[in-house]
Each structure stands twice: as C-alpha cells, then as structure tokens.
Design a protein around this motif. Structure first.
Motif, PDB file in Angstrom:
ATOM      1  N   SER A   1       0.832  -1.212   0.000  1.00 22.69           N
ATOM      2  CA  SER A   1       0.000   0.000   0.000  1.00 22.69           C
ATOM      3  C   SER A   1       0.862   1.256   0.000  1.00 22.69           C
ATOM      4  O   SER A   1       0.543   2.246  -0.685  1.00 22.69           O
ATOM      5  CB  SER A   1      -0.927   0.005   1.224  1.00 22.69           C
ATOM      6  OG  SER A   1      -1.821  -1.073   1.191  1.00 22.69           O
ATOM      7  N   ILE A   2       1.949   1.230   0.761  1.00 25.10           N
ATOM      8  CA  ILE A   2       2.844   2.398   0.807  1.00 25.10           C
ATOM      9  C   ILE A   2       3.459   2.647  -0.573  1.00 25.10           C
ATOM     10  O   ILE A   2       3.504   3.786  -1.058  1.00 25.10           O
ATOM     11  CB  ILE A   2       3.945   2.188   1.865  1.00 25.10           C
ATOM     12  CG1 ILE A   2       3.340   2.225   3.271  1.00 25.10           C
ATOM     13  CG2 ILE A   2       5.042   3.241   1.725  1.00 25.10           C
ATOM     14  CD1 ILE A   2       4.315   1.894   4.370  1.00 25.10           C
ATOM     15  N   ILE A   3       3.921   1.569  -1.207  1.00 26.83           N
ATOM     16  CA  ILE A   3       4.564   1.718  -2.524  1.00 26.83           C
ATOM     17  C   ILE A   3       3.555   2.212  -3.567  1.00 26.83           C
ATOM     18  O   ILE A   3       3.812   3.191  -4.289  1.00 26.83           O
ATOM     19  CB  ILE A   3       5.173   0.367  -2.974  1.00 26.83           C
ATOM     20  CG1 ILE A   3       6.310  -0.022  -2.034  1.00 26.83           C
ATOM     21  CG2 ILE A   3       5.670   0.460  -4.417  1.00 26.83           C
ATOM     22  CD1 ILE A   3       6.866  -1.408  -2.278  1.00 26.83           C
ATOM     23  N   VAL A   4       2.396   1.549  -3.621  1.00 28.02           N
ATOM     24  CA  VAL A   4       1.383   1.930  -4.617  1.00 28.02           C
ATOM     25  C   VAL A   4       0.853   3.337  -4.341  1.00 28.02           C
ATOM     26  O   VAL A   4       0.714   4.164  -5.254  1.00 28.02           O
ATOM     27  CB  VAL A   4       0.222   0.914  -4.625  1.00 28.02           C
ATOM     28  CG1 VAL A   4      -0.925   1.403  -5.499  1.00 28.02           C
ATOM     29  CG2 VAL A   4       0.710  -0.440  -5.117  1.00 28.02           C
TER      30      VAL A   4
ATOM     31  N   ALA B   1     -16.211   4.284   3.543  1.00 29.39           N
ATOM     32  CA  ALA B   1     -17.402   3.437   3.451  1.00 29.39           C
ATOM     33  C   ALA B   1     -17.321   2.511   2.255  1.00 29.39           C
ATOM     34  O   ALA B   1     -17.687   1.333   2.328  1.00 29.39           O
ATOM     35  CB  ALA B   1     -18.647   4.316   3.345  1.00 29.39           C
ATOM     36  N   SER B   2     -16.797   3.046   1.156  1.00 29.08           N
ATOM     37  CA  SER B   2     -16.684   2.240  -0.057  1.00 29.08           C
ATOM     38  C   SER B   2     -15.694   1.104   0.115  1.00 29.08           C
ATOM     39  O   SER B   2     -15.973  -0.042  -0.256  1.00 29.08           O
ATOM     40  CB  SER B   2     -16.252   3.139  -1.228  1.00 29.08           C
ATOM     41  OG  SER B   2     -15.993   2.366  -2.381  1.00 29.08           O
ATOM     42  N   VAL B   3     -14.550   1.422   0.700  1.00 33.25           N
ATOM     43  CA  VAL B   3     -13.516   0.381   0.825  1.00 33.25           C
ATOM     44  C   VAL B   3     -13.914  -0.679   1.856  1.00 33.25           C
ATOM     45  O   VAL B   3     -13.580  -1.856   1.712  1.00 33.25           O
ATOM     46  CB  VAL B   3     -12.152   1.027   1.172  1.00 33.25           C
ATOM     47  CG1 VAL B   3     -12.082   1.430   2.634  1.00 33.25           C
ATOM     48  CG2 VAL B   3     -11.018   0.079   0.828  1.00 33.25           C
TER      49      VAL B   3
ATOM     50  N   LEU C   1     -10.969   0.699  -3.586  1.00 31.96           N
ATOM     51  CA  LEU C   1     -10.843   2.145  -3.433  1.00 31.96           C
ATOM     52  C   LEU C   1     -11.720   2.848  -4.460  1.00 31.96           C
ATOM     53  O   LEU C   1     -11.782   2.438  -5.621  1.00 31.96           O
ATOM     54  CB  LEU C   1      -9.388   2.570  -3.633  1.00 31.96           C
ATOM     55  CG  LEU C   1      -8.360   2.048  -2.629  1.00 31.96           C
ATOM     56  CD1 LEU C   1      -6.964   2.515  -3.015  1.00 31.96           C
ATOM     57  CD2 LEU C   1      -8.686   2.500  -1.216  1.00 31.96           C
ATOM     58  N   SER C   2     -12.370   3.916  -4.024  1.00 39.41           N
ATOM     59  CA  SER C   2     -13.171   4.706  -4.964  1.00 39.41           C
ATOM     60  C   SER C   2     -12.256   5.660  -5.729  1.00 39.41           C
ATOM     61  O   SER C   2     -11.112   5.918  -5.331  1.00 39.41           O
ATOM     62  CB  SER C   2     -14.252   5.487  -4.219  1.00 39.41           C
ATOM     63  OG  SER C   2     -13.668   6.531  -3.473  1.00 39.41           O
ATOM     64  N   SER C   3     -12.760   6.193  -6.829  1.00 40.54           N
ATOM     65  CA  SER C   3     -11.963   7.129  -7.629  1.00 40.54           C
ATOM     66  C   SER C   3     -11.685   8.421  -6.891  1.00 40.54           C
ATOM     67  O   SER C   3     -10.763   9.157  -7.243  1.00 40.54           O
ATOM     68  CB  SER C   3     -12.690   7.432  -8.944  1.00 40.54           C
ATOM     69  OG  SER C   3     -13.946   8.046  -8.685  1.00 40.54           O
ATOM     70  N   ASP C   4     -12.481   8.717  -5.856  1.00 43.28           N
ATOM     71  CA  ASP C   4     -12.275   9.956  -5.106  1.00 43.28           C
ATOM     72  C   ASP C   4     -10.927   9.982  -4.396  1.00 43.28           C
ATOM     73  O   ASP C   4     -10.408  11.052  -4.081  1.00 43.28           O
ATOM     74  CB  ASP C   4     -13.392  10.136  -4.066  1.00 43.28           C
ATOM     75  CG  ASP C   4     -14.719  10.503  -4.710  1.00 43.28           C
ATOM     76  OD1 ASP C   4     -14.691  11.049  -5.823  1.00 43.28           O
ATOM     77  OD2 ASP C   4     -15.768  10.232  -4.102  1.00 43.28           O
ATOM     78  N   VAL C   5     -10.354   8.806  -4.107  1.00 41.72           N
ATOM     79  CA  VAL C   5      -9.097   8.763  -3.347  1.00 41.72           C
ATOM     80  C   VAL C   5      -7.997   9.503  -4.105  1.00 41.72           C
ATOM     81  O   VAL C   5      -7.352  10.422  -3.569  1.00 41.72           O
ATOM     82  CB  VAL C   5      -8.682   7.299  -3.078  1.00 41.72           C
ATOM     83  CG1 VAL C   5      -7.312   7.259  -2.394  1.00 41.72           C
ATOM     84  CG2 VAL C   5      -9.722   6.608  -2.207  1.00 41.72           C
ATOM     85  N   LEU C   6      -7.755   9.106  -5.345  1.00 35.21           N
ATOM     86  CA  LEU C   6      -6.692   9.741  -6.118  1.00 35.21           C
ATOM     87  C   LEU C   6      -7.189  10.950  -6.896  1.00 35.21           C
ATOM     88  O   LEU C   6      -6.415  11.841  -7.247  1.00 35.21           O
ATOM     89  CB  LEU C   6      -6.075   8.728  -7.083  1.00 35.21           C
ATOM     90  CG  LEU C   6      -5.336   7.563  -6.421  1.00 35.21           C
ATOM     91  CD1 LEU C   6      -4.844   6.580  -7.457  1.00 35.21           C
ATOM     92  CD2 LEU C   6      -4.164   8.070  -5.583  1.00 35.21           C
TER      93      LEU C   6
ATOM     94  N   LEU D   1      -6.657   3.280   4.234  1.00 34.74           N
ATOM     95  CA  LEU D   1      -7.902   2.689   3.722  1.00 34.74           C
ATOM     96  C   LEU D   1      -7.762   1.180   3.519  1.00 34.74           C
ATOM     97  O   LEU D   1      -8.693   0.418   3.829  1.00 34.74           O
ATOM     98  CB  LEU D   1      -8.290   3.369   2.401  1.00 34.74           C
ATOM     99  CG  LEU D   1      -8.724   4.840   2.512  1.00 34.74           C
ATOM    100  CD1 LEU D   1      -8.960   5.443   1.138  1.00 34.74           C
ATOM    101  CD2 LEU D   1      -9.979   4.971   3.375  1.00 34.74           C
ATOM    102  N   ASN D   2      -6.628   0.742   3.026  1.00 35.19           N
ATOM    103  CA  ASN D   2      -6.443  -0.703   2.810  1.00 35.19           C
ATOM    104  C   ASN D   2      -6.401  -1.478   4.126  1.00 35.19           C
ATOM    105  O   ASN D   2      -6.976  -2.560   4.246  1.00 35.19           O
ATOM    106  CB  ASN D   2      -5.161  -0.949   2.003  1.00 35.19           C
ATOM    107  CG  ASN D   2      -5.357  -0.669   0.529  1.00 35.19           C
ATOM    108  OD1 ASN D   2      -6.479  -0.562   0.048  1.00 35.19           O
ATOM    109  ND2 ASN D   2      -4.268  -0.544  -0.202  1.00 35.19           N
ATOM    110  N   THR D   3      -5.694  -0.937   5.108  1.00 37.71           N
ATOM    111  CA  THR D   3      -5.644  -1.614   6.411  1.00 37.71           C
ATOM    112  C   THR D   3      -7.002  -1.569   7.107  1.00 37.71           C
ATOM    113  O   THR D   3      -7.373  -2.511   7.811  1.00 37.71           O
ATOM    114  CB  THR D   3      -4.580  -0.973   7.314  1.00 37.71           C
ATOM    115  OG1 THR D   3      -4.804   0.444   7.374  1.00 37.71           O
ATOM    116  CG2 THR D   3      -3.191  -1.237   6.787  1.00 37.71           C
TER     117      THR D   3
END
Length: 234
Positions: free
Chosen positions: A8-11, A67-69, A75-80, A123-125
C-alpha cells in the motif's frame, strides 16, 4: 498485514506522486501536458489556495471512500481524484505559506507521494481489519451518511460559498448549479464552474473575451453532456 502495508505504501506513494504532480501541471497547460480531470482542477481552484478548504474538501470525501472500501473492498476514484490532490495542496500551501505553491509540480509530487502512501495504507488496512459481517453493517450505515454529505450537503455548501463570494459568483453558480442538477443529478460541478466563471467576470468584466469564452465553453459542455445523456433531443 505487513505485506499489505508495504504494498500500500509503494502503490500509494507512486500513484499519489503522479496524480498530485500531474494535477499541478494542469495549471500550466497548454504549455505542458497535465494529468488529471478538469473537475479536479476546478475543485482545486474553488478552494482558492486556502489550506483549510483543501483539507476539509478532502476530508468529506474520505468518509465516503472509507465506506466504499469497507463495504466493497475497493478504493473509490475519489481517493486519487480528489483527496490526494487537495490534501497535497493543503500540505504544500501550509508549508510554503504561498497560495500558488499548489501549482508547483515538484512540490505537489513530493507531497502527493507522502499523502498517497498514508491515505492508501490507511484505507487498505481499514478494509482488511474489519470482519465481513461488520463490513456489511458498515455499508448499510455509513454509505447512506456519505451519500448525504455528497448530496445535498456538498452542493449546498458550494452554493452558499458562491453567494457569499459575490454577485456574479452567486448568479452563475445558481444557473450552472441548477443545470448540473438537472443534467447530471448533482449540482456541485455546476456550482464550482459558476464560481470560477463569476470570478472571471468580476476580475475582467462581463464583456471581456476571456469571460465570454469561458461561459460559452461551459454552456457548450453542458449542452453536450445533456445531449449524450438524453436530456435533450436535437
């Protein structure tokens, strides 16, 4: 869990750096090629270089993304698309104390790498730590609340901000916000574009070529969207 955090950190760092740096490059188009959506640029402009506005805008979308994750595992598109660029801008502006520093691709790239790594890892954790049964409950409870923030809280907040910003900002945000609500089902993009168009009119005058061209461009864009969505028949 350890493997998930490292990945997750790398990505997050790579994606965040690219997205935030690319969004900053959009301020220098057409001389350079940017990487981002027009809506991202409009939303960043609407925050007017205020780090608090950038942060609160991203924070509101973090709840819906969480909520999405949790509910869907993705992940939703709003993240990036929204959180990382606006939080990166908040970090850069707070650090440099300059409103236009969010237009610096290098500063934004560095901040985006850090913000992206933190947000994606969080979010991933969060998603992996919640049992499937609780995820279903969270989806039922949190998702409606997040939708309520996006609609109608966020459009109303931008509309009120437009009314407070000035006469032209209020008029154009009301017109384009109403059209966006009818055509897209969400007034937020129209209110943001109305604020930008109103600011252009206030700075240059209604009869200036720049103001007219911007309003005509928005009108044509709305007509095209309405046509392809079947709202009008030509």
């Amino acid at each position: 869990m350890f493997e998930l955090v490292i990945k997750s950190i790398i990505v997050g760092a790579l994606a965040g750096a690219g997205i935030a740096g690319g969004a900053a490059r959009m301020f220098h188009a057409p001389e350079v090629q940017g990487m981002g959506a027009f809506r991202t640029l409009g939303e960043m402009n609407a925050c007017s270089g205020d780090p608090v506005s950038h942060f609160t805008f991203g924070l509101g979308l973090l709840f819906s993304s969480a909520a999405s994750v949790v509910g869907t595992g993705s992940l939703s598109s709003d993240v990036l698309h929204r959180i990382v660029p606006n939080w990166s801008a908040a970090v850069v502006i707070s650090k440099t104390k300059k409103k236009d520093s969010a237009q610096n691709p290098f500063f934004m790239l560095m901040a985006g790498a850090i913000v992206g790594a933190i947000v994606v890892t969080f979010l991933n954790t969060l998603a992996s730590s919640i049992p499937s049964g609780m995820a279903e409950i969270a989806e039922q409870v949190v998702t409606p609340a997040a939708k309520f923030i996006l609609m109608p809280v966020l459009p109303v907040a931008f509309w009120l901000a437009a009314l407070d910003a000035g006469k032209w900002q209020g008029i154009l945000a009301t017109i384009f916000g109403g059209l966006a609500q009818y055509i897209m089902g969400n007034a937020t993009p129209g209110c943001i574009l109305g604020i930008l168009a109103g600011q252009s009119v206030e700075d240059s005058g209604f009869n200036s070529k720049g103001s007219k061209a911007f309003i005509i461009f928005i009108s044509i864009m709305f007509l095209a969207i309405a046509y392809f969505r079947g709202k009008i028949n030509i």
